[in-house]
Design a protein around this motif. Structure first.
Motif, PDB file in Angstrom:
ATOM      1  N   ARG A 110       0.828  -1.174  -0.057  1.00  0.00           N
ATOM      2  CA  ARG A 110      -0.202  -0.009   0.038  1.00  0.00           C
ATOM      3  C   ARG A 110       0.967   1.322   0.022  1.00  0.00           C
ATOM      4  N   LEU A 149      -5.073   2.054  -0.922  1.00  0.00           N
ATOM      5  CA  LEU A 149      -4.597   2.474  -2.196  1.00  0.00           C
ATOM      6  C   LEU A 149      -3.338   1.794  -2.329  1.00  0.00           C
ATOM      7  N   GLN A 195      -1.882   2.119  -8.092  1.00  0.00           N
ATOM      8  CA  GLN A 195      -3.002   3.081  -8.192  1.00  0.00           C
ATOM      9  C   GLN A 195      -2.669   4.533  -7.725  1.00  0.00           C
TER      10      GLN A 195
END
Length: 70
Positions: free
Chosen positions: A20, A27, A31
């Motif tokens: 992450r 997220l 991303q």
């Protein structure tokens, strides 16, 4: 035991999952990179539109104003 097996054993269910960007934000790093690319492209489009608008207001507008008076 190899390093990969040791890592897999220590991570458990999280092994193979993407890391992450921020631990408490759902997220992933990929991303976050995609969002950065999208917003950067949007900013450049906005700058281009601002420049085009400025050209129209600065040069084209007064030309049509002069045309209408005469």
């Amino acid at each position: 035991m190899g390093e990969s097996k040791r890592r897999k054993q220590s991570l458990g269910e999280d092994y193979g999952k993407e890391e992450r960007f921020i631990s408490w934000l759902p997220l992933s790093k990929t991303q976050a990179e995609d969002a950065f690319k999208f917003t950067t492209r949007g900013a450049w489009i906005g700058i281009g539109l601002l420049g085009a608008t400025w050209v129209v207001v600065r040069f084209v507008g007064p030309t049509f104003g002069w045309w209408m008076v005469n």
